[in-house]
Design a protein around this motif. Structure first.
Motif, PDB file in Angstrom:
ATOM      1  N   UNK A  23       0.858  -1.196   0.000  1.00  0.00           N
ATOM      2  CA  UNK A  23       0.000   0.000   0.000  1.00  0.00           C
ATOM      3  C   UNK A  23       0.891   1.242   0.000  1.00  0.00           C
ATOM      4  N   UNK A  24       0.242   2.373  -0.230  1.00  0.00           N
ATOM      5  CA  UNK A  24       0.951   3.637  -0.073  1.00  0.00           C
ATOM      6  C   UNK A  24       0.861   4.143   1.364  1.00  0.00           C
ATOM      7  N   UNK A  25      -0.077   3.611   2.130  1.00  0.00           N
ATOM      8  CA  UNK A  25      -0.228   3.919   3.556  1.00  0.00           C
ATOM      9  C   UNK A  25      -0.284   2.601   4.303  1.00  0.00           C
ATOM     10  N   UNK A  26       0.499   2.517   5.372  1.00  0.00           N
ATOM     11  CA  UNK A  26       0.589   1.255   6.100  1.00  0.00           C
ATOM     12  C   UNK A  26       0.429   1.515   7.605  1.00  0.00           C
ATOM     13  N   UNK A  27      -0.413   0.655   8.250  1.00  0.00           N
ATOM     14  CA  UNK A  27      -0.628   0.758   9.698  1.00  0.00           C
ATOM     15  C   UNK A  27      -0.199  -0.547  10.356  1.00  0.00           C
ATOM     16  N   UNK A  28       0.597  -0.409  11.415  1.00  0.00           N
ATOM     17  CA  UNK A  28       1.088  -1.571  12.153  1.00  0.00           C
ATOM     18  C   UNK A  28       0.661  -1.450  13.606  1.00  0.00           C
ATOM     19  N   UNK A  29       0.072  -2.517  14.143  1.00  0.00           N
ATOM     20  CA  UNK A  29      -0.359  -2.526  15.550  1.00  0.00           C
ATOM     21  C   UNK A  29      -0.561  -3.969  16.020  1.00  0.00           C
ATOM     22  N   UNK A  30      -1.281  -4.113  17.129  1.00  0.00           N
ATOM     23  CA  UNK A  30      -1.662  -5.424  17.677  1.00  0.00           C
ATOM     24  C   UNK A  30      -0.480  -6.251  18.150  1.00  0.00           C
ATOM     25  N   UNK A  31       0.613  -5.598  18.425  1.00  0.00           N
ATOM     26  CA  UNK A  31       1.768  -6.288  19.005  1.00  0.00           C
ATOM     27  C   UNK A  31       2.199  -7.497  18.160  1.00  0.00           C
ATOM     28  N   UNK A  32       2.192  -7.295  16.836  1.00  0.00           N
ATOM     29  CA  UNK A  32       2.491  -8.380  15.888  1.00  0.00           C
ATOM     30  C   UNK A  32       3.823  -8.098  15.202  1.00  0.00           C
ATOM     31  N   UNK A  33       4.630  -9.138  15.069  1.00  0.00           N
ATOM     32  CA  UNK A  33       5.912  -9.009  14.396  1.00  0.00           C
ATOM     33  C   UNK A  33       5.688  -8.987  12.898  1.00  0.00           C
ATOM     34  N   UNK A  34       6.206  -7.887  12.271  1.00  0.00           N
ATOM     35  CA  UNK A  34       5.925  -7.652  10.854  1.00  0.00           C
ATOM     36  C   UNK A  34       7.233  -7.326  10.130  1.00  0.00           C
ATOM     37  N   UNK A  35       7.318  -7.844   8.903  1.00  0.00           N
ATOM     38  CA  UNK A  35       8.430  -7.481   8.029  1.00  0.00           C
ATOM     39  C   UNK A  35       7.956  -6.399   7.065  1.00  0.00           C
ATOM     40  N   UNK A  36       8.736  -5.271   6.989  1.00  0.00           N
ATOM     41  CA  UNK A  36       8.375  -4.138   6.130  1.00  0.00           C
ATOM     42  C   UNK A  36       9.383  -4.082   4.982  1.00  0.00           C
TER      43      UNK A  36
END
Length: 498
Positions: A64-77
């Protein structure tokens, strides 16, 4: 970035740094903390995209052009562009909810997410007050100063304060603003440019009482200092019917002066705009288009009130105010002048008193005031340079109070002392004085008044003592004639025969 309710720092964001550059793409892994969200927003219209992949999930990569990260989840960007720091900004939001007794602290830190250092970042703390309460942020350790929306801070740390959706202002560190109290909910943000690490500062958040304004800002003015402040949403319009309050703490023996730098007034449908000044238990409301009052010494509060604005016409002006408040010492020159005037006044009074005393003393020396029944003591000796031989014969007196003379004469006449004298009679001391003779040899004698007489005294009116002496002699002669008539007559005949 850290936040702590119990006094122990907790990591807001843990960056597990797996940053790599593959074929022009940048990738790293993050794990947002509880109550924390990360927003990655595109700032340019380009083909650059940001993708995330949840580790351990079967979901495919989402771009996406806008990204939201939350919920205490491990994410690769993953960023699919050569310079993503020029294409995206990062905002890290931490939520703080107050209970009935405490809220926690705002702690600035770069720990755990150094992989985002290349991006322009905004750290935001969203604070929700307890029911029917407000919250307060204490800036006393560093202080803040308000700046215009287009200005920047020298240390590259720019703060923003909001009350709900109303922008209260933009601020830099090191200033006179010591405290902010906001009703219900609001936010406090720190903006940092790419590559700038945050200072290790922290701000205490506490529970406050319910207030009747959208916010109260406390300003501590130092001696000779000033502060520029702006209305909410400046240069935009202040909301309808809203009230904003500033409290100014002024140094001892100082006054505050308020000067409007920019002022835009709306068209009001109901009520009027105005400034409300409160100091020492007294309140005064002044319209914004009027001359603002001169303030007394001491601290005071200032409330900005808006009316119901007419916004039916497109482009209608709202209420916006930019003003400067300065503290100045009460003029010592005025005190010096007043002191000098008071001293001169006291000196003048002393001089007048001395002059009055001297004049009264002179008058007493010229005309002594003594009782009329003791006139013998109410005379002054005449000049001491009397002719030789007259000092013992007659005492001459220069002045006498006429009223005392006549009162004494009336007194003596009432008791029969002057029965034989119905009017004032002159007395010639020289004609009554017995001749004095000197033996010059043989049988011839010469009168001293013929040979050695001093120059005659100037003609003058008989003095009081001369009158008294003449009257006394006359009375004595009368008494002697009555008592010894036979003795007096032969003596007269004998004198005639001689």
């Amino acid at each position: 970035m850290f936040s702590d309710k119990s006094g122990v720092s907790l990591q807001t964001l843990l960056l597990i740094t797996t940053v790599a550059f593959v074929s022009g793409f940048k990738t790293f892994t993050v794990t947002p903390d509880k109550d924390t969200s990360i927003y990655i927003n595109s700032i340019k219209a380009s083909s650059c995209k940001v993708c995330k992949k949840v580790l351990g999930s079967k979901l495919n990569r989402q771009c996406h052009r806008i990204l939201t990260l939350n919920k205490n989840t491990r994410v690769t960007i993953e960023f699919y562009c050569p310079r993503p720091e020029e294409e995206f900004t990062v905002e890290i939001v931490r939520n703080i909810e107050c209970n009935s007794t405490s809220c926690g602290r705002i702690i600035q830190s770069d720990g755990g997410f150094s992989g985002l250092l290349d991006f322009s970042r905004r750290f935001t703390w969203k604070i929700k007050a307890y029911s029917q309460k407000s919250f307060q942020i204490n800036f006393a350790e560093t202080g803040l100063r308000q700046i215009a929306p287009t200005d920047s801070c020298n240390d590259k740390h720019t703060y923003t304060l909001r009350a709900a959706d109303v922008l209260l202002g933009k601020y830099c560190s090191s200033g006179p603003i010591s405290n902010a109290q906001i009703l219900n909910q609001g936010s406090f943000s720190l903006d940092l440019p790419a590559g700038q690490k945050p200072k290790p500062d922290q701000f205490h958040v506490s529970v406050g009482e319910k207030i009747r304004t959208i916010a109260n800002i406390s300003v501590t003015l130092l001696k000779g200092s000033s502060s520029t402040l702006m209305s909410p949403n400046y240069p935009g319009s202040f909301p309808d019917y809203d009230v904003m309050e500033w409290y100014f703490q002024v140094p001892n023996k100082h006054k505050a002066a308020i000067k409007f730098m920019n002022l835009t007034l709306p068209t009001c449908l109901k009520d009027q705009t105005g400034m409300e000044y409160s100091s020492g238990g007294k309140t005064q409301v002044v319209r914004l288009d009027e001359v603002q009052p001169e303030l007394n010494e001491g601290s005071f509060s200032l409330r900005l009130r808006n009316c119901k604005m007419d916004t039916r016409l497109s482009g209608s002006a709202g209420l916006s105010v930019e003003f400067n408040v300065s503290a100045y010492q009460v003029s010592s020159n005025l005190k010096v002048i007043l002191g000098a005037v008071a001293a001169l006044f006291i000196i003048a009074i002393i001089v007048l008193l001395v002059v009055c005393i001297v004049i009264k003393k002179k008058k007493k020396e010229l005309i002594p005031a003594v009782p009329a029944d003791n006139p013998g003591n109410n005379v002054q000796p005449g000049p001491k340079s009397l002719p030789a031989g007259c000092e013992d014969e007659n005492r001459l007196y220069a002045t006498i109070d006429d009223s005392l003379v006549y009162s004494h004469l009336l007194y003596r006449q009432n008791y029969g002392v002057y029965d034989n004298y119905d009017s004032y009679q002159s007395y010639n001391a020289e004609s009554e004085m017995p001749p004095i003779y000197e033996d010059v040899g043989g049988e011839r004698t010469v009168s001293l008044f013929q040979s050695k007489q001093d120059p005659p005294l100037p003609k003058r009116a008989p003095s009081y003592m001369e009158l008294m002496t003449a009257n006394s002699d006359h009375d004595s002669e009368q008494r002697n004639e009555e008592e010894h008539p036979s003795t007096v007559e032969p003596r007269v005949e004998l004198e005639r025969e001689n």
